[in-house]
Design a protein around this motif. Structure first.
Motif, mmCIF file in Angstrom:
data_model
loop_
_atom_site.group_PDB
_atom_site.id
_atom_site.type_symbol
_atom_site.label_atom_id
_atom_site.label_comp_id
_atom_site.label_asym_id
_atom_site.label_seq_id
_atom_site.Cartn_x
_atom_site.Cartn_y
_atom_site.Cartn_z
ATOM 1 N N ASP A 132 0.835 -1.196 0.000
ATOM 2 C CA ASP A 132 0.000 0.000 0.000
ATOM 3 C C ASP A 132 0.877 1.255 0.000
ATOM 4 O O ASP A 132 2.101 1.201 0.169
ATOM 5 C CB ASP A 132 -0.976 -0.005 1.186
ATOM 6 C CG ASP A 132 -0.280 -0.047 2.542
ATOM 7 O OD1 ASP A 132 0.819 0.533 2.682
ATOM 8 O OD2 ASP A 132 -0.836 -0.668 3.471
ATOM 9 N N ASP A 133 0.237 2.394 -0.209
ATOM 10 C CA ASP A 133 0.974 3.644 -0.378
ATOM 11 C C ASP A 133 1.811 3.988 0.853
ATOM 12 O O ASP A 133 2.944 4.471 0.732
ATOM 13 C CB ASP A 133 -0.002 4.791 -0.674
ATOM 14 C CG ASP A 133 -0.645 4.670 -2.048
ATOM 15 O OD1 ASP A 133 -0.121 3.881 -2.868
ATOM 16 O OD2 ASP A 133 -1.665 5.340 -2.299
ATOM 17 N N ALA A 134 1.258 3.724 2.035
ATOM 18 C CA ALA A 134 1.993 4.050 3.266
ATOM 19 C C ALA A 134 3.243 3.186 3.394
ATOM 20 O O ALA A 134 4.313 3.673 3.792
ATOM 21 C CB ALA A 134 1.089 3.860 4.477
ATOM 22 N N THR A 135 3.125 1.913 3.051
ATOM 23 C CA THR A 135 4.274 1.003 3.122
ATOM 24 C C THR A 135 5.353 1.424 2.140
ATOM 25 O O THR A 135 6.553 1.430 2.460
ATOM 26 C CB THR A 135 3.824 -0.435 2.843
ATOM 27 O OG1 THR A 135 2.844 -0.828 3.817
ATOM 28 C CG2 THR A 135 5.004 -1.397 2.901
ATOM 29 N N VAL A 136 4.935 1.803 0.942
ATOM 30 C CA VAL A 136 5.895 2.235 -0.082
ATOM 31 C C VAL A 136 6.560 3.547 0.335
ATOM 32 O O VAL A 136 7.786 3.712 0.181
ATOM 33 C CB VAL A 136 5.196 2.384 -1.443
ATOM 34 C CG1 VAL A 136 6.156 2.953 -2.485
ATOM 35 C CG2 VAL A 136 4.659 1.032 -1.918
ATOM 36 N N ALA A 137 5.783 4.460 0.866
ATOM 37 C CA ALA A 137 6.351 5.739 1.298
ATOM 38 C C ALA A 137 7.390 5.539 2.399
ATOM 39 O O ALA A 137 8.455 6.173 2.395
ATOM 40 C CB ALA A 137 5.225 6.662 1.782
ATOM 41 N N HIS A 138 7.086 4.640 3.355
ATOM 42 C CA HIS A 138 8.041 4.362 4.424
ATOM 43 C C HIS A 138 9.306 3.726 3.857
ATOM 44 O O HIS A 138 10.429 4.090 4.267
ATOM 45 C CB HIS A 138 7.414 3.438 5.459
ATOM 46 C CG HIS A 138 8.356 3.011 6.540
ATOM 47 N ND1 HIS A 138 8.820 3.867 7.511
ATOM 48 C CD2 HIS A 138 8.953 1.798 6.770
ATOM 49 C CE1 HIS A 138 9.650 3.223 8.310
ATOM 50 N NE2 HIS A 138 9.743 1.971 7.891
ATOM 51 N N ALA A 139 9.145 2.779 2.922
ATOM 52 C CA ALA A 139 10.311 2.123 2.332
ATOM 53 C C ALA A 139 11.201 3.143 1.627
ATOM 54 O O ALA A 139 12.437 3.108 1.768
ATOM 55 C CB ALA A 139 9.851 1.048 1.351
ATOM 56 N N ARG A 140 10.598 4.052 0.898
ATOM 57 C CA ARG A 140 11.390 5.081 0.208
ATOM 58 C C ARG A 140 12.076 6.010 1.198
ATOM 59 O O ARG A 140 13.215 6.447 0.983
ATOM 60 C CB ARG A 140 10.481 5.868 -0.735
ATOM 61 C CG ARG A 140 10.117 5.093 -2.002
ATOM 62 C CD ARG A 140 9.196 5.869 -2.897
ATOM 63 N NE ARG A 140 9.105 5.244 -4.219
ATOM 64 C CZ ARG A 140 8.072 5.365 -5.024
ATOM 65 N NH1 ARG A 140 7.015 6.075 -4.652
ATOM 66 N NH2 ARG A 140 8.074 4.776 -6.204
#
Length: 292
Positions: A242-250
């Motif tokens: 999800d977007d939150a997971t991707v944002a945290h990974a970045r």
């Protein structure tokens, strides 16, 4: 045993879901390509009665490579077990087909020599066909790492729960097959290939399907099979970060890129450098899903 390879970003593609369509019904193939799945597998094995296998074989190898449809959807032909006459006939059709099949799926594999023999034959006849291997026998489970690393043509391992449960004399339920699933995930990670879970068979239990898909994703699976198009959106959603997971990974990746340290604190949590592999895969998987 061949050396393990790391799955590079260039190799990562979206394999969140797959659906079978019978080889006897080429009219269903375009519909499957448009269903929203990442993989369409035209079946010559379980979905085809023995008397219909020659017809299914002819149709699959003629139509699968040339049927119009979304080029981003992966096309696979599931052939019969290589240790059977039908499987040998499928291999002959594979190497003699006018248009090479993009990929074939190998069921009931027991050892790496089966994969190597077919890979050598494909090399000899200069066929570019890729391989997907189902681990669904006790012997295959025992040799899972050797199978997974037996050929550079292998793209993914598939876990076959129904046959595996019969071989292991256990119920086809999550807890009973957890050890087997874990070994298949381990083998795929060793080889640097994707790993895809068995389809959920109860069309009326959507909540159960989602729970099992989430458990499979937590365990390390790349995707899960479906038996009906209505399951595909739910499966795709589970296996897309999800977007939150991707944002945290970045955020984590950017923080390490800007620092000269193996340890960082991000959002109040201690992050160690080995986590970068997981963060990178999250971003790459999300990007592959957007392309797909």
């Amino acid at each position: 045993m061949s050396p393990a390879r790391i799955q590079s970003p260039a190799r990562i593609q979206s394999r969140r879901s797959f659906i079978f369509t019978p080889g006897t019904r080429p009219d269903m193939f375009p519909k499957a390509l448009a269903s929203g799945t990442d993989i369409v597998c035209v079946d010559l094995e379980d979905a085809v009665a023995p008397k219909d296998k020659p017809e299914a074989r002819d149709r699959a190898f003629a139509y699968v490579p040339v049927t119009e449809g979304d080029p981003r959807v992966e096309r696979i032909i599931r052939i019969n077990c290589l240790r059977t006459p039908e499987g040998m006939a499928d291999v002959r059709a594979l190497i003699e087909a006018e248009h090479p099949a993009p990929a074939v799926m190998l069921p009931k594999v027991k050892g790496p020599e089966e994969v190597r023999n077919l890979a050598d034959l494909l090399d000899e006849y200069q066929r570019p066909t890729r391989l997907h291997v189902i681990i669904e026998t006790n012997e295959g489970l025992e040799a899972a790492v050797e199978i997974a690393t037996s050929s550079e043509r292998i793209e993914a391992l598939f876990f076959g729960g129904v046959d595996m449960a019969a071989d292991l004399r256990c119920r086809n339920v999550w807890n009973a097959l957890l050890y087997a699933r874990s070994r298949v995930v381990h083998a795929a990670a060793t080889a640097g290939v994707d790993v895809i879970d068995v389809p959920w068979l109860d069309l009326e239990d959507e909540a159960g399907m989602i729970r099992e898909a989430e458990a499979a994703a937590d365990l390390g699976f790349s995707g899960k099979g479906t038996i009906h198009p209505k399951q595909i959106p739910h499966i795709n959603r589970v296996f897309t970060p999800d977007d939150a997971t991707v944002a945290h990974a970045r955020k984590v990746l950017d923080a390490f890129a800007a620092a000269d340290s193996g340890l960082l604190v991000v959002d109040g949590k201690l992050i160690e450098k080995p986590v970068l592999r997981s963060m990178t895969r999250i971003v790459n998987t999300w990007e592959a899903a957007q392309r797909g």
